[in-house]
Design a protein around this motif. Structure first.
Motif, PDB file in Angstrom:
ATOM      1  N   GLU A   3       0.821  -1.208   0.000  1.00 54.59           N
ATOM      2  CA  GLU A   3       0.000   0.000   0.000  1.00 54.59           C
ATOM      3  C   GLU A   3       0.852   1.254   0.000  1.00 54.59           C
ATOM      4  OE1 GLU A   3      -2.939  -0.992   3.302  1.00 54.59           O
ATOM      5  OE2 GLU A   3      -4.159   0.148   1.893  1.00 54.59           O
ATOM      6  N   VAL A   4       2.006   1.212   0.660  1.00 52.18           N
ATOM      7  CA  VAL A   4       2.902   2.360   0.743  1.00 52.18           C
ATOM      8  C   VAL A   4       4.316   1.899   0.366  1.00 52.18           C
ATOM      9  CG1 VAL A   4       3.883   4.132   2.231  1.00 52.18           C
ATOM     10  CG2 VAL A   4       1.513   3.397   2.566  1.00 52.18           C
ATOM     11  N   GLU A   5       4.895   2.587  -0.589  1.00 56.68           N
ATOM     12  CA  GLU A   5       6.246   2.256  -1.051  1.00 56.68           C
ATOM     13  C   GLU A   5       7.196   3.402  -0.717  1.00 56.68           C
ATOM     14  OE1 GLU A   5       5.420  -1.416  -3.510  1.00 56.68           O
ATOM     15  OE2 GLU A   5       7.182  -0.555  -2.525  1.00 56.68           O
ATOM     16  N   THR A  24       5.219   6.689  -2.277  1.00 55.12           N
ATOM     17  CA  THR A  24       4.064   6.534  -3.161  1.00 55.12           C
ATOM     18  C   THR A  24       3.083   5.580  -2.491  1.00 55.12           C
ATOM     19  OG1 THR A  24       5.114   4.704  -4.343  1.00 55.12           O
ATOM     20  CG2 THR A  24       5.423   6.913  -5.248  1.00 55.12           C
ATOM     21  N   TYR A  25       1.819   5.721  -2.851  1.00 56.00           N
ATOM     22  CA  TYR A  25       0.803   4.871  -2.238  1.00 56.00           C
ATOM     23  C   TYR A  25      -0.224   4.474  -3.279  1.00 56.00           C
ATOM     24  CZ  TYR A  25      -1.862   9.251  -1.851  1.00 56.00           C
ATOM     25  OH  TYR A  25      -2.521  10.440  -2.103  1.00 56.00           O
ATOM     26  N   LEU A  88      10.435   7.956   8.056  1.00 57.49           N
ATOM     27  CA  LEU A  88       9.317   7.070   7.743  1.00 57.49           C
ATOM     28  C   LEU A  88       8.094   7.887   7.368  1.00 57.49           C
ATOM     29  CD1 LEU A  88      10.390   5.651  10.901  1.00 57.49           C
ATOM     30  CD2 LEU A  88       9.624   3.846   9.429  1.00 57.49           C
ATOM     31  N   CYS A  89       7.408   7.463   6.323  1.00 61.43           N
ATOM     32  CA  CYS A  89       6.118   8.059   6.019  1.00 61.43           C
ATOM     33  C   CYS A  89       5.020   7.141   6.560  1.00 61.43           C
ATOM     34  CB  CYS A  89       5.949   8.277   4.521  1.00 61.43           C
ATOM     35  SG  CYS A  89       5.930   6.782   3.515  1.00 61.43           S
ATOM     36  N   ALA A  90       3.895   7.743   6.880  1.00 60.15           N
ATOM     37  CA  ALA A  90       2.750   6.999   7.387  1.00 60.15           C
ATOM     38  C   ALA A  90       1.484   7.696   6.912  1.00 60.15           C
ATOM     39  CB  ALA A  90       2.780   6.908   8.908  1.00 60.15           C
ATOM     40  N   MET A  91       0.432   6.942   6.724  1.00 60.26           N
ATOM     41  CA  MET A  91      -0.800   7.534   6.234  1.00 60.26           C
ATOM     42  C   MET A  91      -1.996   6.719   6.687  1.00 60.26           C
ATOM     43  SD  MET A  91       0.135   6.899   2.238  1.00 60.26           S
ATOM     44  CE  MET A  91       1.798   7.509   2.453  1.00 60.26           C
TER      45      MET A  91
END
Lengths: 112, 112
Positions: A3-5, A24-25, A88-91
């Motif tokens: 889901e998240v790259e 990217t997601y 780190l990205c998070a969503m």
């Protein structure tokens, strides 16, 4: 497809450079976007939070969200050796019980 | 201001031994609480989350369990540790009305 790259790096830059970190997601429902910084052997620290599209600036950090491209970025201006960390990205999206979907993190080294 | 504590910071335990990790939050009421495990190259894996006392949701089937005996206390337990339980365990909290999560310092667990 995850889901998240997020490109794990490592990314190495000289001090003072502008750094661009990206995720990217695939899920178009994502509306809440966050960037965390994690130093070695420490807990992640929230850097930036953005809702929906647009830019947000805080000091040397700028977060951008492009929902049409399903792409988020974190820019670091005038990078310092103290910025060396994993980012780190998070969503998340509404109705997900406020659970976050995480990227694997990008390792950044800023060389003096 | 809000503070999150985790202990112990480091733990070395033999296979088959029990585990108890504790997390407490100060300065807020009725937080959402989360347990994550972070293994090298695998990012942050959500293990459990709780929206209130006695309310626990499990994300990953495993030999770990969680409890929330008080509003701001979250405990991660195991009756018998496996080698695969080694990792960096992180506790986080969020306000009930928001998506941003704030992390504790973490516990590094090594199962030998």
């Amino acid at each position: 497809q995850k889901e998240v790259e997020q490109d794990p790096g490592p990314l190495s830059v000289p001090e003072g450079a502008i750094v661009s970190l990206n995720c990217t997601y695939s899920n178009s429902a994502f509306q809440y976007f966050m960037w965390y910084r994690q130093y070695s052997r420490k807990g992640p620290e929230l850097l930036m939070y953005t809702y929906s599209s647009g830019n947000k600036e805080d000091g040397r950090f700028t977060a951008q969200v492009d929902k049409s491209s399903k792409y988020i970025s974190l820019f670091i201006r005038d990078s310092q050796p103290s910025d060396s960390a994993t980012y780190l990205c998070a969503m998340s999206y509404a109705g997900n019980n406020r659970k976050l979907i995480w990227g694997l993190g990008t390792s950044l080294a800023v060389n003096p | 201001s809000q503070t999150i504590h985790q202990w112990p910071a480091t733990l070395v335990q033999p296979v088959g031994s029990p585990l108890s990790l504790e997390c407490t939050v100060e300065g807020t009421s009725n937080p959402n609480l989360y347990w994550y495990r972070q293994a090298a190259g695998r990012g942050l894996q959500l293990l459990f989350y709780s929206v209130g006392i006695g309310q626990i949701s499990s994300e990953v089937p495993q030999n770990l369990s969680a409890s929330r005996p008080q509003d701001r206390q979250f405990i991660l337990s195991s009756k018998k540790l496996l080698l695969s339980d080694s990792g960096f365990y992180l506790c986080a909290w969020s306000r009930d009305s928001s998506y941003e999560q704030y992390f504790g310092p973490g516990t590094r667990l090594t199962v030998t």
